[in-house]
Write a protein that holds these residues in place. Structure first.
Motif, PDB file in Angstrom:
ATOM      1  N   VAL A 238       2.856 -17.659   1.313  1.00  0.00           N
ATOM      2  CA  VAL A 238       2.317 -16.347   1.694  1.00  0.00           C
ATOM      3  C   VAL A 238       3.117 -15.233   1.020  1.00  0.00           C
ATOM      4  CG1 VAL A 238       1.981 -14.733   3.610  1.00  0.00           C
ATOM      5  CG2 VAL A 238       1.350 -17.130   3.884  1.00  0.00           C
ATOM      6  N   ALA A 239       4.444 -15.406   0.964  1.00  0.00           N
ATOM      7  CA  ALA A 239       5.303 -14.393   0.339  1.00  0.00           C
ATOM      8  C   ALA A 239       4.958 -14.214  -1.137  1.00  0.00           C
ATOM      9  CB  ALA A 239       6.768 -14.793   0.494  1.00  0.00           C
ATOM     10  N   ILE A 240       4.703 -15.312  -1.842  1.00  0.00           N
ATOM     11  CA  ILE A 240       4.330 -15.222  -3.259  1.00  0.00           C
ATOM     12  C   ILE A 240       2.979 -14.529  -3.410  1.00  0.00           C
ATOM     13  CG2 ILE A 240       3.671 -16.570  -5.290  1.00  0.00           C
ATOM     14  CD1 ILE A 240       5.790 -18.621  -4.491  1.00  0.00           C
ATOM     15  N   ASN A 241       2.004 -14.907  -2.590  1.00  0.00           N
ATOM     16  CA  ASN A 241       0.691 -14.275  -2.640  1.00  0.00           C
ATOM     17  C   ASN A 241       0.805 -12.768  -2.415  1.00  0.00           C
ATOM     18  OD1 ASN A 241      -0.300 -16.838  -2.944  1.00  0.00           O
ATOM     19  ND2 ASN A 241      -1.014 -17.039  -0.828  1.00  0.00           N
ATOM     20  N   ARG A 242       1.646 -12.393  -1.463  1.00  0.00           N
ATOM     21  CA  ARG A 242       1.790 -10.979  -1.123  1.00  0.00           C
ATOM     22  C   ARG A 242       2.446 -10.191  -2.253  1.00  0.00           C
ATOM     23  NH1 ARG A 242       2.936 -10.187   5.039  1.00  0.00           N
ATOM     24  NH2 ARG A 242       0.914 -11.220   4.971  1.00  0.00           N
ATOM     25  N   HIS A 243       3.374 -10.827  -2.941  1.00  0.00           N
ATOM     26  CA  HIS A 243       4.049 -10.167  -4.058  1.00  0.00           C
ATOM     27  C   HIS A 243       3.055  -9.811  -5.162  1.00  0.00           C
ATOM     28  CE1 HIS A 243       7.594  -9.269  -6.584  1.00  0.00           C
ATOM     29  NE2 HIS A 243       6.832  -9.696  -7.574  1.00  0.00           N
ATOM     30  N   LEU A 244       2.012 -10.626  -5.300  1.00  0.00           N
ATOM     31  CA  LEU A 244       1.054 -10.419  -6.386  1.00  0.00           C
ATOM     32  C   LEU A 244      -0.092  -9.482  -6.011  1.00  0.00           C
ATOM     33  CD1 LEU A 244       0.921 -14.085  -7.718  1.00  0.00           C
ATOM     34  CD2 LEU A 244       2.202 -12.152  -8.636  1.00  0.00           C
TER      35      LEU A 244
ATOM     36  N   MET B 101       0.846  -1.191   0.000  1.00  0.00           N
ATOM     37  CA  MET B 101       0.000   0.000   0.000  1.00  0.00           C
ATOM     38  C   MET B 101       0.878   1.237   0.000  1.00  0.00           C
ATOM     39  SD  MET B 101      -2.888   1.133   2.765  1.00  0.00           S
ATOM     40  CE  MET B 101      -3.855  -0.315   2.418  1.00  0.00           C
ATOM     41  N   SER B 102       0.565   2.207  -0.830  1.00  0.00           N
ATOM     42  CA  SER B 102       1.380   3.420  -0.913  1.00  0.00           C
ATOM     43  C   SER B 102       1.261   4.240   0.361  1.00  0.00           C
ATOM     44  CB  SER B 102       0.930   4.252  -2.117  1.00  0.00           C
ATOM     45  OG  SER B 102       1.618   5.474  -2.143  1.00  0.00           O
ATOM     46  N   GLN B 103       2.414   4.760   0.832  1.00  0.00           N
ATOM     47  CA  GLN B 103       2.430   5.592   2.034  1.00  0.00           C
ATOM     48  C   GLN B 103       2.703   7.055   1.698  1.00  0.00           C
ATOM     49  OE1 GLN B 103       1.726   4.389   5.104  1.00  0.00           O
ATOM     50  NE2 GLN B 103       1.317   2.434   4.134  1.00  0.00           N
ATOM     51  N   MET B 104       2.766   7.408   0.403  1.00  0.00           N
ATOM     52  CA  MET B 104       3.141   8.776   0.040  1.00  0.00           C
ATOM     53  C   MET B 104       2.013   9.741   0.396  1.00  0.00           C
ATOM     54  SD  MET B 104       2.785   8.903  -4.098  1.00  0.00           S
ATOM     55  CE  MET B 104       1.195   8.798  -4.927  1.00  0.00           C
ATOM     56  N   MET B 105       2.426  11.001   0.682  1.00  0.00           N
ATOM     57  CA  MET B 105       1.465  12.035   1.018  1.00  0.00           C
ATOM     58  C   MET B 105       0.969  12.695  -0.265  1.00  0.00           C
ATOM     59  SD  MET B 105       3.234  13.714   4.400  1.00  0.00           S
ATOM     60  CE  MET B 105       1.725  14.558   4.857  1.00  0.00           C
ATOM     61  N   GLU B 106      -0.221  13.259  -0.182  1.00  0.00           N
ATOM     62  CA  GLU B 106      -0.818  13.880  -1.357  1.00  0.00           C
ATOM     63  C   GLU B 106      -1.493  15.182  -0.938  1.00  0.00           C
ATOM     64  OE1 GLU B 106      -4.336  12.840  -4.617  1.00  0.00           O
ATOM     65  OE2 GLU B 106      -3.260  11.225  -3.590  1.00  0.00           O
ATOM     66  N   ALA B 107      -1.269  16.230  -1.690  1.00  0.00           N
ATOM     67  CA  ALA B 107      -1.856  17.542  -1.380  1.00  0.00           C
ATOM     68  C   ALA B 107      -3.154  17.732  -2.162  1.00  0.00           C
ATOM     69  CB  ALA B 107      -0.877  18.655  -1.717  1.00  0.00           C
ATOM     70  N   ARG B 108      -4.169  18.309  -1.495  1.00  0.00           N
ATOM     71  CA  ARG B 108      -5.455  18.595  -2.141  1.00  0.00           C
ATOM     72  C   ARG B 108      -5.897  19.998  -1.741  1.00  0.00           C
ATOM     73  NH1 ARG B 108      -8.606  14.293  -5.084  1.00  0.00           N
ATOM     74  NH2 ARG B 108      -6.855  12.898  -5.449  1.00  0.00           N
ATOM     75  N   LYS B 109      -6.525  20.692  -2.679  1.00  0.00           N
ATOM     76  CA  LYS B 109      -6.982  22.054  -2.398  1.00  0.00           C
ATOM     77  C   LYS B 109      -8.358  22.014  -1.732  1.00  0.00           C
ATOM     78  CE  LYS B 109      -6.058  25.281  -5.315  1.00  0.00           C
ATOM     79  NZ  LYS B 109      -6.035  26.179  -6.506  1.00  0.00           N
TER      80      LYS B 109
ATOM     81  N   ALA C 285       0.221  -6.418  -5.984  1.00  0.00           N
ATOM     82  CA  ALA C 285       0.446  -5.225  -6.812  1.00  0.00           C
ATOM     83  C   ALA C 285       1.040  -5.674  -8.145  1.00  0.00           C
ATOM     84  CB  ALA C 285       1.381  -4.251  -6.101  1.00  0.00           C
ATOM     85  N   PRO C 286       0.883  -4.885  -9.206  1.00  0.00           N
ATOM     86  CA  PRO C 286       1.478  -5.250 -10.500  1.00  0.00           C
ATOM     87  C   PRO C 286       2.996  -5.378 -10.378  1.00  0.00           C
ATOM     88  CG  PRO C 286      -0.063  -3.410 -10.731  1.00  0.00           C
ATOM     89  CD  PRO C 286       0.141  -3.608  -9.268  1.00  0.00           C
ATOM     90  N   SER C 287       3.560  -6.287 -11.158  1.00  0.00           N
ATOM     91  CA  SER C 287       5.012  -6.485 -11.128  1.00  0.00           C
ATOM     92  C   SER C 287       5.468  -7.000 -12.484  1.00  0.00           C
ATOM     93  CB  SER C 287       5.381  -7.486 -10.033  1.00  0.00           C
ATOM     94  OG  SER C 287       4.914  -8.788 -10.379  1.00  0.00           O
ATOM     95  N   ALA C 288       6.772  -7.219 -12.617  1.00  0.00           N
ATOM     96  CA  ALA C 288       7.305  -7.772 -13.860  1.00  0.00           C
ATOM     97  C   ALA C 288       6.779  -9.178 -14.101  1.00  0.00           C
ATOM     98  CB  ALA C 288       8.838  -7.779 -13.804  1.00  0.00           C
ATOM     99  N   PHE C 289       6.451  -9.881 -13.023  1.00  0.00           N
ATOM    100  CA  PHE C 289       5.937 -11.238 -13.150  1.00  0.00           C
ATOM    101  C   PHE C 289       4.479 -11.261 -13.582  1.00  0.00           C
ATOM    102  CE2 PHE C 289       9.484 -11.785 -10.225  1.00  0.00           C
ATOM    103  CZ  PHE C 289      10.111 -12.897 -10.756  1.00  0.00           C
ATOM    104  N   CYS C 290       3.733 -10.263 -13.141  1.00  0.00           N
ATOM    105  CA  CYS C 290       2.289 -10.270 -13.414  1.00  0.00           C
ATOM    106  C   CYS C 290       1.787  -8.834 -13.564  1.00  0.00           C
ATOM    107  CB  CYS C 290       1.547 -10.985 -12.286  1.00  0.00           C
ATOM    108  SG  CYS C 290      -0.232 -11.119 -12.553  1.00  0.00           S
ATOM    109  N   ALA C 291       1.525  -8.427 -14.805  1.00  0.00           N
ATOM    110  CA  ALA C 291       0.980  -7.093 -15.072  1.00  0.00           C
ATOM    111  C   ALA C 291      -0.528  -7.111 -14.887  1.00  0.00           C
ATOM    112  CB  ALA C 291       1.333  -6.668 -16.492  1.00  0.00           C
TER     113      ALA C 291
END
Length: 352
Positions: A334-340, A1-9, A342-348
């Protein structure tokens, strides 16, 4: 999940109402639609956190256990443990006349076994337990890493206790199991609190509900490995050094098998932490070779060890080590499930 901040007016609607639009990707992620309710939490730093749905602050309760009807063996222990795991901080055990000696012993034992739980009040008729654990101070992956390190040490020490005929090492493994149990129960408590409180989930490093399920699988797999390592230590104590007469090649084979499985456990957990899909897949493939080695060692034991009790004990130990390899497979899955997630080189991801 993205943790980046986002500005809104901030926009003005009507004479005095101010509004801010919600990020479209977040709305889609949590499946919000027009007419749904969101909850705002005012943070101490002046910020506001938004949650989908209704989220209420946890109310403070005292959870009172009737000791008089806890007449079955260990029932009181299990009820106290369940209260602790579900995040109940104040637990009171009461009796109409006096608490029995058995019940008092159960209360003392469980308070020693569970991290941060202590007796704060006691009388003839009641005992009050209080949890002083701040869940936000125990990141979930740090706890799981500690548990993995302990069980790896338990495996190494337990097998050495068997092969070298050293009961003192076996006793040390049983002491390590007590610490492993404390960490395991703490992990379960953290996971259940994360389900109940999104703030706790965020603080301990859980990105979403799916991760609670996956982390529960990982924690249980690690706990089962710890039980298997403990059983190896118990077998070492039962054999009482009888393995000193075992063929050196067989003893080395058991040690090598233990080292191979220990490395597999460490690699599967590291692959999980690094999000390494290829490494996770490699770990799963290595389980098959461990199974083959287990069968080979079993055949060697049955062929070369003439004493029945010794043969049965060694076979049991080799089986325990093999089962630990299989539990590491669950961590890699579980690690493989978690990798998928989000999109990746393995699975777009492409919209249908």
């Amino acid at each position: 999940m993205s943790q980046m901040m986002e500005a809104r007016k901030v926009q003005k609607v009507g004479y005095s109402t101010l509004i801010v639009s919600l990020p479209k990707d977040w709305v889609e992620q949590v499946s919000l639609k027009q007419g749904d309710i969101v909850t705002f939490r005012r943070e101490p730093d002046g910020g506001i956190t938004v949650y989908p749905g209704l989220t209420r602050e946890r109310e403070n309760f005292r959870y009172v256990i009737d000791a008089d009807i806890c007449d079955a063996p260990n029932l009181l222990t299990r009820i106290i443990t369940a209260n602790y795991l579900t995040g109940h901080d104040t637990i009171q055990i009461v009796a109409k006349k006096e608490l029995s000696q058995r019940h008092l012993e159960e209360v003392r034992a469980v308070s020693r076994r569970l991290t941060g739980l202590g007796i704060v009040e006691q009388s003839l008729k009641s005992v009050t337990l209080q949890s002083f654990v701040d869940p936000t101070k125990f990141p979930i992956y740090g706890l799981m890493r500690r548990l993995q390190i302990i069980l790896s040490s338990m495996l190494e020490t337990g097998v050495k206790a068997v092969v070298e005929g050293r009961p003192n090492l076996a006793e040390e493994v049983l002491h390590m199991e007590e610490e492993a149990d404390r960490i395991y129960w703490m992990i379960i408590r953290q996971l259940l609190l994360a389900v109940l409180d999104r703030r706790v989930a965020k603080e301990v490093g859980i990105d979403g509900p799916m991760h609670v399920v996956g982390n529960r699988v990982i924690a249980k797999s690690l706990e089962q490995m710890g039980d298997l390592a403990s059983h190896i230590a118990q077998e070492a104590l039962r054999l009482k050094g009888d393995v000193k007469g075992v063929d050196a090649k067989l003893s080395k084979g058991i040690l090598d098998f233990s080292d191979k499985v220990r490395l597999l456990i460490e690699d599967s957990f590291n692959a999980l932490m690094k999000g390494d899909l290829k490494k996770s897949n490699d770990c799963i493939e290595r389980v098959a070779s461990c199974e083959q080695l287990e069968r080979t060692l079993t055949t060697d034991i049955m062929r070369s060890v003439k004493a029945v009790n010794l043969a049965v004990g060694l076979r049991s130990i080799v089986w325990d080590v093999g089962q630990m390899a299989k539990y590491s497979e669950a961590i890699a899955e579980v690690a493989i499930n978690r990798h998928l997630e989000a999109p990746s080189a393995f699975c777009a991801w492409e919209k249908a």
